[in-house]
Motif scaffolding. Sequence first.
Motif, short mmCIF file in Angstrom:
data_model
loop_
_atom_site.label_atom_id
_atom_site.label_comp_id
_atom_site.label_asym_id
_atom_site.label_seq_id
_atom_site.Cartn_x
_atom_site.Cartn_y
_atom_site.Cartn_z
N ASP A 73 -35.63 -28.44 -10.50
CA ASP A 73 -35.48 -27.98 -11.88
C ASP A 73 -34.69 -26.67 -11.98
OD1 ASP A 73 -37.01 -30.16 -12.68
OD2 ASP A 73 -38.89 -29.03 -12.57
N LEU A 74 -35.16 -25.65 -11.24
CA LEU A 74 -34.56 -24.32 -11.39
C LEU A 74 -33.10 -24.29 -10.94
CD1 LEU A 74 -35.11 -21.38 -12.18
CD2 LEU A 74 -35.77 -20.96 -9.79
N PRO A 130 -40.60 -24.81 -2.99
CA PRO A 130 -41.34 -25.76 -3.85
C PRO A 130 -40.40 -26.78 -4.47
CG PRO A 130 -42.03 -23.49 -4.26
CD PRO A 130 -40.83 -23.41 -3.38
N ALA A 131 -40.82 -28.02 -4.48
CA ALA A 131 -39.98 -29.10 -5.01
C ALA A 131 -39.60 -28.86 -6.46
CB ALA A 131 -40.69 -30.44 -4.85
N ALA A 132 -40.50 -28.24 -7.21
CA ALA A 132 -40.22 -28.00 -8.63
C ALA A 132 -39.02 -27.06 -8.80
CB ALA A 132 -41.45 -27.42 -9.31
N LYS A 153 -39.29 -15.27 -17.16
CA LYS A 153 -40.34 -16.04 -17.85
C LYS A 153 -41.72 -15.74 -17.27
CE LYS A 153 -38.71 -20.16 -17.24
NZ LYS A 153 -38.57 -21.63 -17.38
N MET A 154 -41.78 -15.33 -15.98
CA MET A 154 -43.05 -15.12 -15.31
C MET A 154 -43.50 -13.67 -15.33
SD MET A 154 -42.52 -17.56 -11.99
CE MET A 154 -44.22 -17.36 -11.50
N ASN A 210 -29.21 -15.83 -9.72
CA ASN A 210 -29.22 -16.11 -11.16
C ASN A 210 -30.39 -17.01 -11.53
OD1 ASN A 210 -26.93 -14.58 -11.61
ND2 ASN A 210 -25.52 -16.31 -11.46
N GLY A 211 -30.63 -18.05 -10.71
CA GLY A 211 -31.75 -18.94 -10.98
C GLY A 211 -33.08 -18.23 -10.86
N LEU A 212 -33.25 -17.42 -9.82
CA LEU A 212 -34.50 -16.70 -9.62
C LEU A 212 -34.72 -15.65 -10.70
CD1 LEU A 212 -34.46 -16.24 -5.73
CD2 LEU A 212 -35.80 -17.89 -7.07
#
Length: 399
Positions: free
Chosen positions: A70-71, A64-66, A158-159, A150-152
């Motif tokens: 961002d992430l 996903p582009a987001a 948060k999810m 780390n990003g995931l």
Amino acid sequence: MSNVITIIKKELARFFGDKRLVFTTLIMPGLMIYLMYSLMGDGMMKQFTTADDYVAKAYAVNMPAALKNDLFQGAQIEWEDWDGNPADQERILKEIEDGEKDILVYFPEGFMEDVDAYQQGITAGNAPQIEIYYNSEKSDSMAAHERVMNGLDFWEEKMVNKFDVNRAETGVYGNFDQGSESGMMSKMLAGMLPMLIMTFIFSGVSGVAPESIAGEKERGTIATLLVTPMKRSALALGKVISLSFIALMAGISSFLGTTLSLPKMMGDQVDVSAAMSYGALDYVMLFLVIISTVLVMVSVISIISAYAKSVKEATTMMAPFMIVVILVSLLPMLGVDFGGKTVCFIPMLNSVTSMSGIFGFERDIITCLASIGTNIVVTGILVTILTKMFGNENVMFGK
């Protein structure tokens, strides 16, 4: 008591009056241990760490582009989109295996919709899975894997557990880890064993050569050999061959002891047997490289011993050669890339390079044969020099 004190003063004056003896006895051991272990530590860290400014090269499928914008912003990852075409699968996984690319991150189609719809404990089935393909043999790949994880992990916190990463043993494109346990182990062996072998060979040679030549000069028995109806070349060659055999036996004994102790050294973290899949040609090349290396070392130390007047002086004069052997043998552990074929014609360095290539499953038979041939030629030259020294009275009797 006065006589004892006199002897003590005499011995202390003799010791501290010899600068070379002071250096080799008091300074060199501590200095060499410090340098060796410092370089070994730095070398091992360099092999398994990546520079902070390294930009990882990654493939992304359906990302996903987001997330990309961002992430992973600031994660120093250069993304290249791939449409997942099976025709390119083999090429892309090969690039990760060879280290040309670091990782492949696969998102299933409709990933964001599945994440929004999934509720832990309510939705039937497993959470949507992200697949990461990497190479555990490459430090850059492992660093990229860590950055993505780390990003995931940050996003998942948060999810509240909306997806999994590499949940199954294999994914859409097969094994997640494109490396192998034998590859990891061979990388360690390629850095460590050449240094150990060179050290064992030198220890064996230095233990017998000075006593055989300098010791006989010191005792005066060398004169008996020189007056016999024997060619000086036969004497020199006989010395080199016999000393080489003894040194080789000592080196093999030490090498076997180290090899057998590897499982205990490594513990249960790595299966040592997984790296022991060397072929018959590998063992033959390794044996020939070791034999030729022993011949060179024996010839050098024999020349040093022939020049020295005593075993003590010969041992002192061997110090610079010992430093060269140690430093050269540490180069594979430091991750130094020799490159080119000219290294085959540099004694000691060619032996270390050949051993490292054999243990790392990167053996080049031309390089090994060129190194062996070079060592034999150098040995012939050194034996000729030793022959001339045996025929020189100024050298053999200090006249």
